[in-house]
Design an enzyme around this catalytic site. Structure first.
Site, PDB file in Angstrom:
ATOM      1  N   GLU A  33       0.811  -1.218   0.000  1.00 41.31           N
ATOM      2  CA  GLU A  33       0.000   0.000   0.000  1.00 41.31           C
ATOM      3  C   GLU A  33       0.842   1.266   0.000  1.00 41.31           C
ATOM      4  OE1 GLU A  33      -0.707  -2.603   1.941  1.00 41.31           O
ATOM      5  OE2 GLU A  33      -2.776  -3.197   1.507  1.00 41.31           O
ATOM      6  N   HIS A  35      -9.305  -4.638  11.042  1.00 43.71           N
ATOM      7  CA  HIS A  35     -10.005  -4.501   9.764  1.00 43.71           C
ATOM      8  C   HIS A  35     -11.281  -3.667   9.881  1.00 43.71           C
ATOM      9  CE1 HIS A  35      -7.245  -7.588   8.576  1.00 43.71           C
ATOM     10  NE2 HIS A  35      -7.786  -7.748   7.387  1.00 43.71           N
TER      11      HIS A  35
END
Lengths: 324, 370
Positions: free
Chosen positions: A60, A129
Site C-alpha cells: 500500500e 479490519h
C-alpha cells in the site's frame, strides 16, 4: 428508476469516468483479474484492459505513493484500498504527500487522486479490519473525505471525487455494497460538501454519515410510529468539505440534535459537529447535543457484542427520548 | 551486475584522489564543449556559495527550522541534472538546495524561502526541505526519509502511462535504503518495468549513524537491488565525469528499455546532517572532514581537471567564484528586503479547487478556523 446496488453504482461511476477521461486509471489489490475483493470493480478489467485497471501487489505505501506521484503529472488514479484499515501502512504517503504537497509547494502542485475502499465495522473481522479513519483524514487540511450512505450518493460522489483536482478519500461500507436504492439512468453528479435531508422532521435532528444514516432512518421510523416524535435525518455525505449550513438549518428547525456516528467518540466526526452546533446555534437549542457513537474500545470480534458496539436503533431512540 | 566492491572506505591520508583512468572519454563526456564543462563548475560553485551564505544567516538566527547542507556533494546534483531532457524529472529528499539550483531555480526564490518570505519558491510555506519547481520538472524537496521514493516511481509511472520517453531521477540518502517504502518501490519498479533511476547519495552517515551500524549488508547499498532483479552500479561522486557517465547509462536503460536502475554515488558532506550536529565529534573526526576537503572535494578536483585540460585558468575560476558569491549576497539581500507572507495566505494553496474559485471549491466548508 432502476434499483441498483451500492456496489453496482460505484462500478458504474468508475466505468463512466474511465470512459470519459483517458487519464483515469484504477489501481489496487485484486481490482483487475479477481474483479475486486468486494467486486466493486467487477468486469472493468475485461472491459478496459491492462492499462486502465491494474492489479497491484500488497504494497500500500508503494502503490498509493506511486499513484500520488503519477497524479502530480496529471494522471487521475483511483486507488482501491481493500479496506481503509490498510491505509495506516500508507499513512505517510496519504497524509504527508497527498495531503501536504500542494501547500508546501506554495500551490505549484496538485494531486487529483482518489483513494477509495470500505471503512466500517460490523462484520466481525476484528479491530485491525474495522477502522473508520474519516476523522483522521478530515483532520488533515489538504485532503477531502466523503462517506456515501446510499447507492445514489455513492455514484454521484464518486464521479465528483474523480473529477476533483484535490485528493479525495471515499469511504464505502461493506455492509452497504449489496443494498439497493433507486439510481437514475441518466448521468448526474453530487458535489462534495453538500449534505442531504434523508427524512424530513420537526422534533429532533439525527445527523449522521455513512451507514449510521441507515440506522438513524430506522430509528426515525420507530420514533414516529411509537413515540409520535418526528425526527429529521440529515446525511452529511461529505465530511470535508462539510455542509455546515445544512447542519445549522436542521438544528434551527428542530432545536434538538442527536449525532449518530460509527466513528469513535473521542475527537471523532461527531465531536466536530457538536462543537459547530454549540458555537453557531447555541441559542436555538432546547436541549444539549447528544451523541451516539461506536462504544469507545477497539472493534470487538464477537458478532453479538460488535452489533452493540456500533450505534444501534435502540441507543438512538434512548438518546432522543432523554431530550424530548 | 557489477562485481561486489570492497566496503566503501572512509578516505585516508595517503589516498590519491581520482583514479586517473577516468570517464572523460565516455561518449557522454567526450562530446562536451569547454563552455559546458565550465558551466558545471559554475553550477557547483553557485550551490556552495548559496549554502555558505545561507549558513551565515542561519547562524544569525534569522531562519527557522533545519538547514541540511549539500556542501561536498555538489558534483552529484550537477552531474546528474546536466543530463536531463524534456521528459526527465527529478525528485529528492530534504537535502534539496543543490538539486533545486542545478535544475535552474533562482537563488533569490530559494534564499527567500529559507527566510520564510512571500517571495520564496513555496511562498514561505515549505522551507529548506521543501523546494519545488514543477515547471523545471523538479518535484521537491521531501521531508520524510524515503517518503519520496514511491513518488519518484509515480512520476515514472505517469511518463510510461502517457507514452513519453523520459525517466524519473529519484534521489535519496544512504539512510533511506532502510525504509520499507523504498523496497516496495523497488519491487514495483521491477515488476512494472518503470523508467526510474534511484540515486543513493551515500554521504556515509544517516544523521550520526554509520553504514556499519545501520545496514546488514555492508559492502554497499545499491547491491540490495539484486533482490529485485534491478541493475545497479556505483559511481565515485567526486568525479563529475563518472557521475555523468553512469547516470547516462542508467537513463538510457530507462529511456530505451523502460527499466529501473539503482545507482549509488559515493560522496561526503562536510557539515552535519543539519546545522545542529555540524562536525559532531561523536561520530566522525575533524581530521576525517579535513581529508575530504583537501583530497576529495568535487569542486577543487573539477577545477584542477579543467585547468589540466587547458579549458580554464585560475583567474577564470576566481571570477566564477566571485560572481557566485555576489549572486548569493544579492539573493540574501533580496530575501531580507522581501515581505513576510500575509496572514491570510495561511489558507491559500491548501485546495486547488478553493484557490481556483471553482464550484467544487466553493461548495461546503473547507476550513474550520473562525
Amino acid at each position: 428508476m432502476p434499483l441498483i446496488t451500492y456496489r453496482k453504482a460505484l462500478n458504474d461511476a468508475l466505468a463512466e469516468e474511465i470512459t470519459r477521461d483517458e487519464n483515469v486509471v484504477i489501481i489496487g489489490e485484486e481490482v483487475a483479474q479477481y474483479n475486486g475483493a468486494y467486486k466493486v470493480t467487477e468486469g472493468l478489467w475485461q472491459r478496459f484492459g491492462d492499462k486502465r485497471v491494474v492489479d497491484a501487489p500488497i504494497s500500500e505505501a508503494g502503490f498509493i505513493g506511486m499513484g500520488i506521484g503519477a497524479s502530480m503529472l496529471g494522471i487521475r488514479p483511483v486507488m482501491e484500498l481493500m479496506f481503509w484499515s490498510f491505509a495506516y501502512v500508507a499513512w505517510d504517503q496519504i497524509i504527508n504527500n497527498a495531503g501536504q504537497v500542494r501547500y508546501m509547494s506554495g500551490g505549484l502542485i496538485n494531486c487529483p487522486i482518489v483513494i477509495r475502499g470500505p471503512a466500517n465495522g460490523g462484520t466481525s473481522v476484528g479491530a485491525t479490519h474495522s477502522h473508520t479513519p474519516e476523522n483522521f483524514i478530515a483532520n488533515t487540511p489538504g485532503l477531502k473525505v466523503v462517506c456515501p450512505a446510499t447507492a445514489y450518493d455513492a455514484k454521484g460522489l464518486m464521479k465528483s471525487a474523480i473529477r476533483d483536482n484535490d485528493p479525495v478519500c471515499v469511504m464505502e461500507n461493506t455492509l452497504l455494497y449489496g443494498e439497493s436504492w433507486e439510481v437514475p439512468e441518466e448521468e448526474y453528479l453530487i458535489p462534495l460538501g453538500v449534505a442531504d435531508i434523508k427524512r424530513e422532521g420537526t422534533d429532533v435532528s439525527l445527523i449522521a454519515h455513512g451507514r449510521a444514516v441507515i440506522t438513524a432512518l430506522k430509528a426515525a421510523e420507530i420514533l414516529a410510529a411509537e413515540h409520535d416524535i418526528h425526527a429529521e435525518v440529515l446525511d452529511l455525505r461529505s465530511i470535508r468539505p462539510l455542509d455546515e449550513e445544512a447542519i445549522l438549518n436542521t438544528v434551527r428547525k428542530t432545536h434538538r440534535a442527536v449525532l449518530v456516528d460509527e466513528n469513535k467518540p473521542f475527537c471523532g466526526v461527531s465531536a466536530q459537529i457538536a462543537a459547530t452546533i454549540q458555537e453557531k446555534a447555541f441559542d436555538d437549542l432546547d436541549a444539549p447535543v447528544q451523541r451516539v457513537c461506536a462504544l469507545d474500545a477497539p472493534a470487538i470480534y464477537s458478532p453479538v457484542l460488535e452489533n452493540l458496539q456500533l450505534p444501534t436503533v435502540s441507543r438512538i431512540i434512548e438518546k432522543v427520548l432523554q431530550i424530548r | 551486475m557489477p562485481k561486489l566492491p570492497n566496503p566503501m572506505p572512509i578516505a585516508t591520508d595517503d589516498e590519491v584522489a581520482l583514479d586517473p583512468a577516468d570517464y572523460a572519454r565516455a561518449e557522454i563526456n567526450a562530446s562536451l564543449k569547454p563552455k559546458q564543462k565550465i558551466g558545471f563548475l559554475r553550477e557547483m560553485i553557485r550551490i556552495r556559495r548559496f549554502e555558505q551564505t545561507s549558513l551565515k544567516y542561519y547562524n544569525q538566527g534569522v531562519m527557522g527550522g533545519f538547514l541540511h547542507l549539500y556542501i561536498g556533494q555538489e558534483a552529484v546534483a550537477v552531474g546528474t541534472v546536466s543530463l536531463l531532457g524534456k521528459n526527465d524529472h527529478v525528485i529528492t529528499a530534504y537535502r534539496d538546495h543543490g538539486h533545486a539550483l542545478a535544475v535552474g531555480m533562482g537563488m533569490n526564490e530559494c534564499m527567500a524561502e529559507l527566510f520564510g518570505k512571500a517571495t520564496g519558491c513555496s511562498r514561505g510555506k515549505g522551507g529548506s526541505m521543501h523546494f519545488f519547481a514543477p515547471d523545471k520538472n523538479y518535484w521537491g524537496g521531501h521531508g520524510i526519509v524515503g517518503g519520496q521514493t514511491p513518488l519518484g516511481l509515480g512520476l515514472a509511472y505517469g511518463l510510461k502511462y502517457k507514452g513519453l520517453k523520459g525517466c524519473a531521477l529519484c534521489f535519496m540518502g544512504d539512510g533511506a535504503v532502510n525504509q520499507g517504502a523504498y523496497h516496495e518501490s523497488l519491487n514495483l519498479a521491477a515488476l512494472w518495468k518503470l523508467p526510474v533511476v534511484y540515486i543513493i547519495e551515500n554521504n556515509k552517515y544517516s544523521m550520526g549513524t554509520t553504514l556499519e551500524r545501520s545496514s546488514a549488508m555492508r559492502n554497499c547499498l545499491a547491491e540490495r537491488a539484486d533482490g529485485y532483479g534491478i541493475v545497479w552500479d556505483i559511481a565515485n561522486g567526486e568525479d563529475l565525469y563518472e557521475v555523468r557517465a553512469k547516470t547516462a547509462s542508467a537513463m538510457r536503460r530507462a529511456h530505451d528499455q523502460s527499466l529501473p536502475t539503482v545507482l549509488e554515488v559515493d560522496t561526503y558532506r562536510y557539515y552535519g546532517h543539519s546545522v545542529a550536529d555540524a562536525n559532531a565529534k561523536k561520530y566522525r573526526s575533524p581530521e576525517e572532514i579535513e581529508r575530504y576537503k583537501n583530497h576529495h572535494d568535487p569542486i577543487r578536483l573539477w577545477k584542477k581537471r579543467l585547468i589540466d585540460e587547458g579549458v580554464l585558468t585560475e583567474a577564470d575560476a576566481d571570477a566564477i567564484d566571485e560572481a557566485a558569491k555576489e549572486e548569493a549576497d544579492t539573493a540574501a539581500q533580496f530575501a531580507i528586503d522581501s515581505d513576510t507572507p500575509a496572514p491570510e495566505t495561511i489558507f491559500e494553496d491548501v485546495y486547488w479547487e478553493v484557490d481556483n474559485k471553482t464550484e467544487a471549491g466553493s461548495t461546503g466548508k473547507h476550513f474550520f478556523s473562525e
